[in-house]
Scaffold this motif. Sequence first.
Motif, PDB file in Angstrom:
ATOM      1  N   PRO A  69       4.982   0.052  -8.845  1.00  0.00           N
ATOM      2  CA  PRO A  69       4.667   1.990  -9.544  1.00  0.00           C
ATOM      3  C   PRO A  69       3.564   2.099  -8.913  1.00  0.00           C
ATOM      4  CG  PRO A  69       5.445   0.878 -11.073  1.00  0.00           C
ATOM      5  CD  PRO A  69       5.932  -0.211  -9.808  1.00  0.00           C
ATOM      6  N   VAL A  70       3.276   3.093  -8.268  1.00  0.00           N
ATOM      7  CA  VAL A  70       2.015   3.532  -7.470  1.00  0.00           C
ATOM      8  C   VAL A  70       0.845   3.978  -7.904  1.00  0.00           C
ATOM      9  CG1 VAL A  70       2.091   1.892  -5.508  1.00  0.00           C
ATOM     10  CG2 VAL A  70       2.285   4.634  -5.234  1.00  0.00           C
ATOM     11  N   ARG A  71       0.070   4.462  -8.042  1.00  0.00           N
ATOM     12  CA  ARG A  71      -0.934   5.373  -8.195  1.00  0.00           C
ATOM     13  C   ARG A  71      -2.496   5.254  -8.046  1.00  0.00           C
ATOM     14  NH1 ARG A  71      -2.878   2.686 -14.366  1.00  0.00           N
ATOM     15  NH2 ARG A  71      -5.014   1.187 -14.099  1.00  0.00           N
ATOM     16  N   LEU A  72      -3.283   6.637  -7.816  1.00  0.00           N
ATOM     17  CA  LEU A  72      -4.466   6.769  -6.980  1.00  0.00           C
ATOM     18  C   LEU A  72      -5.860   6.875  -8.406  1.00  0.00           C
ATOM     19  CD1 LEU A  72      -3.359   8.980  -4.066  1.00  0.00           C
ATOM     20  CD2 LEU A  72      -3.759   6.272  -3.936  1.00  0.00           C
ATOM     21  N   PRO A  73      -6.959   6.131  -8.418  1.00  0.00           N
ATOM     22  CA  PRO A  73      -7.810   6.072  -8.506  1.00  0.00           C
ATOM     23  C   PRO A  73      -8.239   7.763  -8.380  1.00  0.00           C
ATOM     24  CG  PRO A  73      -7.752   4.051  -8.510  1.00  0.00           C
ATOM     25  CD  PRO A  73      -7.133   4.561  -7.774  1.00  0.00           C
ATOM     26  N   GLY A 205       4.671   7.163  -8.496  1.00  0.00           N
ATOM     27  CA  GLY A 205       6.035   7.209  -8.536  1.00  0.00           C
ATOM     28  C   GLY A 205       6.274   5.353  -7.517  1.00  0.00           C
ATOM     29  N   PHE A 206       7.306   4.965  -7.230  1.00  0.00           N
ATOM     30  CA  PHE A 206       7.554   3.872  -6.540  1.00  0.00           C
ATOM     31  C   PHE A 206       7.208   3.470  -5.125  1.00  0.00           C
ATOM     32  CE2 PHE A 206      10.478   4.480  -9.680  1.00  0.00           C
ATOM     33  CZ  PHE A 206       9.973   3.601 -10.661  1.00  0.00           C
ATOM     34  N   TRP A 207       6.854   2.616  -4.301  1.00  0.00           N
ATOM     35  CA  TRP A 207       6.455   2.378  -3.697  1.00  0.00           C
ATOM     36  C   TRP A 207       7.377   0.774  -2.405  1.00  0.00           C
ATOM     37  CZ3 TRP A 207       2.995  -1.892  -1.835  1.00  0.00           C
ATOM     38  CH2 TRP A 207       2.756  -2.604  -0.897  1.00  0.00           C
ATOM     39  N   ASN A 208       7.509   0.976  -1.912  1.00  0.00           N
ATOM     40  CA  ASN A 208       8.223   0.295  -0.968  1.00  0.00           C
ATOM     41  C   ASN A 208       8.403  -0.219   0.216  1.00  0.00           C
ATOM     42  OD1 ASN A 208      10.519  -1.198  -0.231  1.00  0.00           O
ATOM     43  ND2 ASN A 208      12.126  -1.052  -1.097  1.00  0.00           N
ATOM     44  N   ALA A 209       7.735  -1.026   0.651  1.00  0.00           N
ATOM     45  CA  ALA A 209       6.755  -1.133   1.822  1.00  0.00           C
ATOM     46  C   ALA A 209       8.384  -1.268   2.982  1.00  0.00           C
ATOM     47  CB  ALA A 209       6.397  -2.752   1.946  1.00  0.00           C
ATOM     48  N   GLN A 210       9.321  -1.536   2.639  1.00  0.00           N
ATOM     49  CA  GLN A 210      10.833  -1.981   3.437  1.00  0.00           C
ATOM     50  C   GLN A 210      10.997  -0.857   4.106  1.00  0.00           C
ATOM     51  OE1 GLN A 210      12.812  -5.673   2.213  1.00  0.00           O
ATOM     52  NE2 GLN A 210      11.436  -5.768   0.750  1.00  0.00           N
ATOM     53  N   THR A 211      10.844   0.536   3.026  1.00  0.00           N
ATOM     54  CA  THR A 211      11.641   1.686   3.509  1.00  0.00           C
ATOM     55  C   THR A 211      10.437   2.534   3.955  1.00  0.00           C
ATOM     56  OG1 THR A 211      12.790   1.503   1.003  1.00  0.00           O
ATOM     57  CG2 THR A 211      12.673   3.633   2.150  1.00  0.00           C
ATOM     58  N   PRO A 212      10.965   2.508   5.102  1.00  0.00           N
ATOM     59  CA  PRO A 212      10.020   4.637   5.572  1.00  0.00           C
ATOM     60  C   PRO A 212       9.428   5.267   4.674  1.00  0.00           C
ATOM     61  CG  PRO A 212      11.652   3.060   7.207  1.00  0.00           C
ATOM     62  CD  PRO A 212      11.631   3.006   5.890  1.00  0.00           C
ATOM     63  N   ILE A 218       1.046   4.345   0.115  1.00  0.00           N
ATOM     64  CA  ILE A 218       0.461   3.380   0.595  1.00  0.00           C
ATOM     65  C   ILE A 218      -0.806   3.605   1.456  1.00  0.00           C
ATOM     66  CG2 ILE A 218       0.628   1.376   2.486  1.00  0.00           C
ATOM     67  CD1 ILE A 218       0.192   0.818  -1.429  1.00  0.00           C
ATOM     68  N   ARG A 219      -0.588   4.934   2.073  1.00  0.00           N
ATOM     69  CA  ARG A 219      -1.674   5.350   3.127  1.00  0.00           C
ATOM     70  C   ARG A 219      -2.884   5.583   2.672  1.00  0.00           C
ATOM     71  NH1 ARG A 219       2.677   8.004   6.912  1.00  0.00           N
ATOM     72  NH2 ARG A 219       3.428   6.421   8.115  1.00  0.00           N
ATOM     73  N   PHE A 220      -2.625   5.943   1.432  1.00  0.00           N
ATOM     74  CA  PHE A 220      -3.681   7.125   0.174  1.00  0.00           C
ATOM     75  C   PHE A 220      -4.356   5.366  -0.525  1.00  0.00           C
ATOM     76  CE2 PHE A 220      -0.770   9.906   0.728  1.00  0.00           C
ATOM     77  CZ  PHE A 220      -1.817  11.255   1.217  1.00  0.00           C
ATOM     78  N   ASP A 228       3.942  -7.148 -11.992  1.00  0.00           N
ATOM     79  CA  ASP A 228       3.273  -8.181 -13.233  1.00  0.00           C
ATOM     80  C   ASP A 228       3.057  -7.669 -14.215  1.00  0.00           C
ATOM     81  OD1 ASP A 228       5.536  -9.988 -11.468  1.00  0.00           O
ATOM     82  OD2 ASP A 228       3.051 -11.298 -10.701  1.00  0.00           O
ATOM     83  N   GLY A 229       3.341  -6.101 -14.931  1.00  0.00           N
ATOM     84  CA  GLY A 229       2.651  -5.827 -15.619  1.00  0.00           C
ATOM     85  C   GLY A 229       0.909  -5.252 -15.701  1.00  0.00           C
ATOM     86  N   ILE A 230       0.587  -5.898 -14.487  1.00  0.00           N
ATOM     87  CA  ILE A 230      -0.928  -5.568 -14.355  1.00  0.00           C
ATOM     88  C   ILE A 230      -1.503  -4.475 -13.230  1.00  0.00           C
ATOM     89  CG2 ILE A 230      -3.208  -6.456 -14.178  1.00  0.00           C
ATOM     90  CD1 ILE A 230      -1.839  -8.856 -15.044  1.00  0.00           C
ATOM     91  N   TRP A 231      -1.795  -3.067 -13.509  1.00  0.00           N
ATOM     92  CA  TRP A 231      -2.371  -2.609 -11.925  1.00  0.00           C
ATOM     93  C   TRP A 231      -2.869  -3.481 -11.435  1.00  0.00           C
ATOM     94  CZ3 TRP A 231       0.329   1.995 -11.137  1.00  0.00           C
ATOM     95  CH2 TRP A 231       1.274   2.441 -12.354  1.00  0.00           C
ATOM     96  N   LYS A 232      -3.585  -3.070 -10.179  1.00  0.00           N
ATOM     97  CA  LYS A 232      -3.875  -3.898  -9.038  1.00  0.00           C
ATOM     98  C   LYS A 232      -4.230  -3.397  -8.468  1.00  0.00           C
ATOM     99  CE  LYS A 232      -1.416  -7.597 -10.174  1.00  0.00           C
ATOM    100  NZ  LYS A 232      -1.456  -9.409  -9.671  1.00  0.00           N
ATOM    101  N   PRO A 233      -5.487  -3.469  -7.306  1.00  0.00           N
ATOM    102  CA  PRO A 233      -5.170  -3.135  -6.239  1.00  0.00           C
ATOM    103  C   PRO A 233      -4.521  -3.968  -4.993  1.00  0.00           C
ATOM    104  CG  PRO A 233      -7.247  -4.052  -6.981  1.00  0.00           C
ATOM    105  CD  PRO A 233      -6.799  -4.512  -7.629  1.00  0.00           C
ATOM    106  N   VAL A 234      -3.491  -2.336  -4.337  1.00  0.00           N
ATOM    107  CA  VAL A 234      -2.697  -2.798  -3.190  1.00  0.00           C
ATOM    108  C   VAL A 234      -3.077  -2.828  -2.379  1.00  0.00           C
ATOM    109  CG1 VAL A 234      -0.520  -2.769  -4.368  1.00  0.00           C
ATOM    110  CG2 VAL A 234      -1.627  -0.583  -4.172  1.00  0.00           C
ATOM    111  N   PRO A 235      -3.054  -3.242  -0.775  1.00  0.00           N
ATOM    112  CA  PRO A 235      -3.503  -3.432   0.451  1.00  0.00           C
ATOM    113  C   PRO A 235      -3.490  -1.948   0.868  1.00  0.00           C
ATOM    114  CG  PRO A 235      -2.508  -5.279   0.425  1.00  0.00           C
ATOM    115  CD  PRO A 235      -1.685  -4.989  -0.812  1.00  0.00           C
TER     116      PRO A 235
END
Length: 235
Positions: A69-73, A205-212, A218-220, A228-235
């Motif tokens: 799951p991804v979100r934008l601050p 929603g969901f981000w899957n790096a293996q699915t175009p 993730i470009r945003f 692991d239950g924690i919201w953290k930065p994703v590159p």
Amino acid sequence: MRRKESLIFYATVPDVCPYLGDRDMVSVFADPHQPMDPALYGGLIELGFRRSGNHVYRHQCRGCHACIPVRLPVDRFRPDRNQRRVASRNQDITVQIRSPAFDLEHFRLYERYVNTRHHGGGMDDPSPESYWGFVASHWCSTSLVEFRLGEQLVGVAVTDQVPVGLSAVYTYFDPDLASRSLGTLAILWQVQAARRMGLPYVYLGFWNAQTPKMAYKIRFQPAEGLVDGIWKPVP
């Protein structure tokens, strides 16, 4: 005072993953017979849940954590060069917010979109009933955000409002206008709308790096992922 109740959750039987065909998918979903509202759903979004129609679910597949799951601050988001170009390219697009009600014009655009972009993926050949059952909910605060080029409807962003932000439920657009990147435009609009409303996040929603088809999220940046239950930065 509202009585607190425990939510009951169910798990689906393993089925072929629509994103990674060599794996099985299992989803956990909240009992659809229990009361749901935007506040409760907002708490579940924080735990990685999404909605499809009235059903609230998340993926919980054994041995696989590819869907994040991804979100934008909102306050920290800055569009990159390509996203600024998309905004500039679409200055002739007008936006109108509609209340949630079935619209045949919307359905016809959705039908063209899924039959072109998701042919053979289980979403093609929709009916008005399956379409509305997918995008609508009787308990959530939902808007249908129209994008028009002149009088022509070219895109619709189904957008939920919850206490923690805006949730991008689903966006569909004219498949003949792919060069306009209307999906990107819709996310840029949702970020601006959340900022105007003083809401902290836009949930993608969901981000899957293996699915175009999902990797674009993730470009945003900066983006946060629930790992692991924690919201953290994703590159």
